[in-house]
Design an enzyme around this catalytic site. Structure first.
Site, PDB file in Angstrom:
ATOM      1  N   CYS A  60       0.727  -1.178  -0.120  1.00  0.00           N
ATOM      2  CA  CYS A  60      -0.224  -0.085  -0.153  1.00  0.00           C
ATOM      3  C   CYS A  60       0.832   0.946  -0.129  1.00  0.00           C
ATOM      4  O   CYS A  60       0.717   1.623  -0.857  1.00  0.00           O
ATOM      5  CB  CYS A  60      -0.785   0.174   1.164  1.00  0.00           C
ATOM      6  SG  CYS A  60      -2.365  -1.535   1.189  1.00  0.00           S
TER       7      CYS A  60
HETATM    8  N1  NAD Z   1      -3.364  -6.281   1.474  1.00  0.00           N
HETATM    9  C1  NAD Z   1      -3.163  -5.412   2.321  1.00  0.00           C
HETATM   10  O1  NAD Z   1      -2.574  -5.067   3.279  1.00  0.00           O
HETATM   11  C2  NAD Z   1      -4.449  -4.408   1.672  1.00  0.00           C
HETATM   12  C3  NAD Z   1      -5.058  -3.240   2.447  1.00  0.00           C
HETATM   13  C4  NAD Z   1      -6.111  -2.143   1.778  1.00  0.00           C
HETATM   14  C5  NAD Z   1      -6.181  -2.466   0.653  1.00  0.00           C
HETATM   15  N2  NAD Z   1      -5.038  -3.212  -0.250  1.00  0.00           N
HETATM   16  C6  NAD Z   1      -5.659  -3.719  -1.782  1.00  0.00           C
HETATM   17  O2  NAD Z   1      -6.868  -4.646  -1.952  1.00  0.00           O
HETATM   18  C7  NAD Z   1      -6.718  -4.982  -2.991  1.00  0.00           C
HETATM   19  C8  NAD Z   1      -6.292  -6.215  -3.838  1.00  0.00           C
HETATM   20  O3  NAD Z   1      -5.088  -6.389  -2.496  1.00  0.00           O
HETATM   21  P1  NAD Z   1      -4.209  -7.825  -1.656  1.00  0.00           P
HETATM   22  O4  NAD Z   1      -3.760  -7.538  -0.633  1.00  0.00           O
HETATM   23  O5  NAD Z   1      -5.728  -8.785  -1.515  1.00  0.00           O
HETATM   24  O6  NAD Z   1      -4.364  -8.728  -2.698  1.00  0.00           O
HETATM   25  P2  NAD Z   1      -3.967 -10.083  -2.677  1.00  0.00           P
HETATM   26  O7  NAD Z   1      -2.755 -10.626  -4.004  1.00  0.00           O
HETATM   27  O8  NAD Z   1      -3.623 -10.454  -1.736  1.00  0.00           O
HETATM   28  O9  NAD Z   1      -5.359 -10.793  -3.629  1.00  0.00           O
HETATM   29  C9  NAD Z   1      -5.457 -10.548  -5.064  1.00  0.00           C
HETATM   30  C10 NAD Z   1      -5.972 -11.617  -5.771  1.00  0.00           C
HETATM   31  O10 NAD Z   1      -7.391 -11.274  -6.200  1.00  0.00           O
HETATM   32  C11 NAD Z   1      -6.791 -12.155  -7.376  1.00  0.00           C
HETATM   33  N3  NAD Z   1      -6.669 -12.519  -8.560  1.00  0.00           N
HETATM   34  C12 NAD Z   1      -6.994 -11.305  -9.671  1.00  0.00           C
HETATM   35  N4  NAD Z   1      -7.027 -11.137 -10.664  1.00  0.00           N
HETATM   36  C13 NAD Z   1      -8.814 -11.573 -10.119  1.00  0.00           C
HETATM   37  C14 NAD Z   1      -9.697 -11.406 -11.183  1.00  0.00           C
HETATM   38  N5  NAD Z   1      -9.924 -10.910 -12.794  1.00  0.00           N
HETATM   39  N6  NAD Z   1     -10.550 -11.945 -11.083  1.00  0.00           N
HETATM   40  C15 NAD Z   1     -10.605 -12.769  -9.997  1.00  0.00           C
HETATM   41  N7  NAD Z   1      -9.703 -13.032  -9.296  1.00  0.00           N
HETATM   42  C16 NAD Z   1      -8.242 -12.718  -9.397  1.00  0.00           C
HETATM   43  C17 NAD Z   1      -5.503 -13.313  -7.289  1.00  0.00           C
HETATM   44  O11 NAD Z   1      -5.279 -14.703  -7.657  1.00  0.00           O
HETATM   45  C18 NAD Z   1      -5.187 -13.299  -5.956  1.00  0.00           C
HETATM   46  O12 NAD Z   1      -6.128 -14.393  -4.993  1.00  0.00           O
HETATM   47  C19 NAD Z   1      -5.108  -4.016  -3.687  1.00  0.00           C
HETATM   48  O13 NAD Z   1      -6.086  -3.286  -4.402  1.00  0.00           O
HETATM   49  C20 NAD Z   1      -4.311  -3.489  -2.485  1.00  0.00           C
HETATM   50  O14 NAD Z   1      -3.975  -2.016  -2.963  1.00  0.00           O
HETATM   51  C21 NAD Z   1      -4.077  -3.923   0.122  1.00  0.00           C
END
Ligand code: NAD
Length: 431
Positions: free
Chosen positions: A274
């Site tokens: 982030c």
């Molecule tokens: N990790 C954090 O601490 C955090 C905190 C706040 C916000 N975010 C935001 O949340 C969002 C997700 O982050 P995350 O850390 O959960 O990511 P992540 O990589 O842990 O998980 C994302 C998942 O989405 C799946 N994916 C990718 N393309 C896809 C599609 N087209 N259809 C269905 N599934 C699909 C992937 O296989 C993966 O399992 C990002 O925008 C991130 O910036 C993350």
């Protein structure tokens, strides 16, 4: 009954089928909260591995226990799939797919677009879609809205679209998906109403805002605030070094002010998915409007230079996760530290109880056991991430030189070696 009222009734009486697209750090905990609230939840992910493991009741996310996943799967409330046609069953869809930056530091919207296309191909009247992925202001309106409209839906009338940023802080024992207040902003007031009702079923506090752009910008303000303040305190660390003043003493003393000061601490750079990335979404958007975001650019410059503060020859890097007690090393400053040390000819080993191995630039690294020999034969131990389970007193007792970028050794009895706190004079040197 009007479609909106039908949907609100289904949400209220828990008969709505909830979909979560993307089952990672954000999507999986959210899916489980909906299941706990009594909904039937379908998680859709493009990764076979993720779906296979979750179906087998195994969590791949540190903050989510396998027991919780197994319980939800067994209850029949939580199902996971790679089959996009299952989106047709969903009344509500939360999207939590990655939003990385391209090499050029421009937003990579490929995952959001792919998810939006899948929803566009499988949607029907009477749904609510909420984007959770962190992104630039305007994304929900510019990328999601056209997909729903192209599918023949009229947003605000027979379909509802909102943005609700996720604030999850991996490894935080107090604040989680359920008790962290949730911002929600819809394309229309009806969209806000439906999305607010949806999240209110399983989260403690909902904070509605006036629109999707506002909700998108709230998240970017929060993370830009952190990035800029970390940049400021990192610069203070360099200032302290030049003045021969101990940065940690300055910070601790300043933090006794009961108002108007918020404590940030310097480190070897910033990591995670982030804080190093999100401000660039805003910087990029503003570049398209001919405005240069100076604070964002300056903080990023200072923060990315911090790994250069440490270098050496035979080095043991302690902790490679991006922050303490998590198993996530995306954008971790440890990668820069290791790269930098190796570019100077150093032989780098690492130990991290959470990251048994990782691959970077085609090279596989494996965590070494933290034996006495490993510590004593290293020219320096660089504490990059201060995991709680490491016995720092033992490190201090055995290591010749410690570069402590996290102040993990400040309160310990000093050993025979020299401890260099990040960017400060080697003030803890002992004979
Ligand atoms: N990790 C954090 O601490 C955090 C905190 C706040 C916000 N975010 C935001 O949340 C969002 C997700 O982050 P995350 O850390 O959960 O990511 P992540 O990589 O842990 O998980 C994302 C998942 O989405 C799946 N994916 C990718 N393309 C896809 C599609 N087209 N259809 C269905 N599934 C699909 C992937 O296989 C993966 O399992 C990002 O925008 C991130 O910036 C993350």
């Amino acid at each position: 009954m009007h479609l909106k009222d039908q949907l609100l009734a289904k949400i209220e009486n828990r008969t709505a089928c909830i979909g979560v697209v993307g089952l990672g750090y954000v999507g999986l905990p959210l899916a489980l909260e909906f299941a706990k609230a009594g909904f039937k939840v379908i998680g859709y992910d493009v990764s076979d591995r993720v779906v296979r493991e979750l179906t087998a009741g195994k969590s791949h996310i540190q903050d989510v226990s396998s027991a919780d996943v197994a319980k939800a799967v067994k209850s029949g409330k939580f199902e996971v799939t790679t089959d996009e046609s299952r989106l047709q069953e969903m009344d509500a869809i939360s999207i939590a797919v990655p939003t990385p930056l391209a090499k050029t530091r421009d937003p990579d919207m490929g995952y959001v677009l792919a998810a939006a296309d899948a929803i566009g191909r499988n949607c029907r009247p009477g749904i609510v879609v909420v984007l959770e992925s962190t992104t630039y202001p305007g994304t929900t309106r510019d990328l999601l809205l056209p997909k729903l409209e192209a599918a023949g839906l009229s947003v605000g009338e027979d379909a509802f679209l909102a943005f609700s940023p996720e604030r999850v802080d991996p490894g935080n024992p107090v604040w989680n998906t359920k008790n962290t207040p949730k911002i929600v902003g819809g394309i229309t007031p009806a969209c806000s109403e439906v999305a607010t009702a949806l999240y209110a079923t399983c989260l403690d506090t909902i904070v509605p805002v006036s629109g999707t752009e506002t909700a998108e910008l709230v998240k970017l303000l929060e993370n830009t605030f952190r990035s800029v303040n970390i940049g400021l305190v990192n610069e203070m660390a360099i200032v302290c070094d030049k003045l021969g003043v101990n940065i940690w003493e300055v910070i601790e003393a300043a933090a006794t002010k009961p108002f108007g000061f918020m404590k940030f601490t310097p480190g070897p750079g910033i990591g995670g998915h982030c804080i190093p990335l999100d401000p660039h979404y805003l910087a990029w958007k503003m570049r398209t409007l001919n405005y240069k975001t100076r604070f964002i650019d300056l903080a990023s410059e200072i923060n990315s230079e911090m790994p250069a503060v440490v270098n050496g020859s035979r080095i043991l890097v302690l902790g490679v996760a991006y922050k303490k007690d998590v198993d996530d090393m995306r954008e971790s400053p440890a990668l820069d530290v290791i790269r930098l040390l190796e570019s100077q000819g150093a032989k780098v080993h690492y130990h991290d109880p959470f990251i048994p191995k990782f691959r970077e630039d085609g090279h596989e690294y494996t965590s070494v056991a933290l034996t006495d020999k490993e510590i004593t034969t290293s020219d320096a131990v660089v504490i990059v991430t201060d995991h709680s389970s490491v016995d720092y007193q033992r490190i201090v007792a055995l290591a010749g030189v410690i570069v402590d970028t996290r102040n993990a050794t400040a309160k310990l009895t000093k050993g025979k070696g020299r401890i260099v706190s990040l960017a400060s004079a080697p003030s803890y040197a002992t004979a």
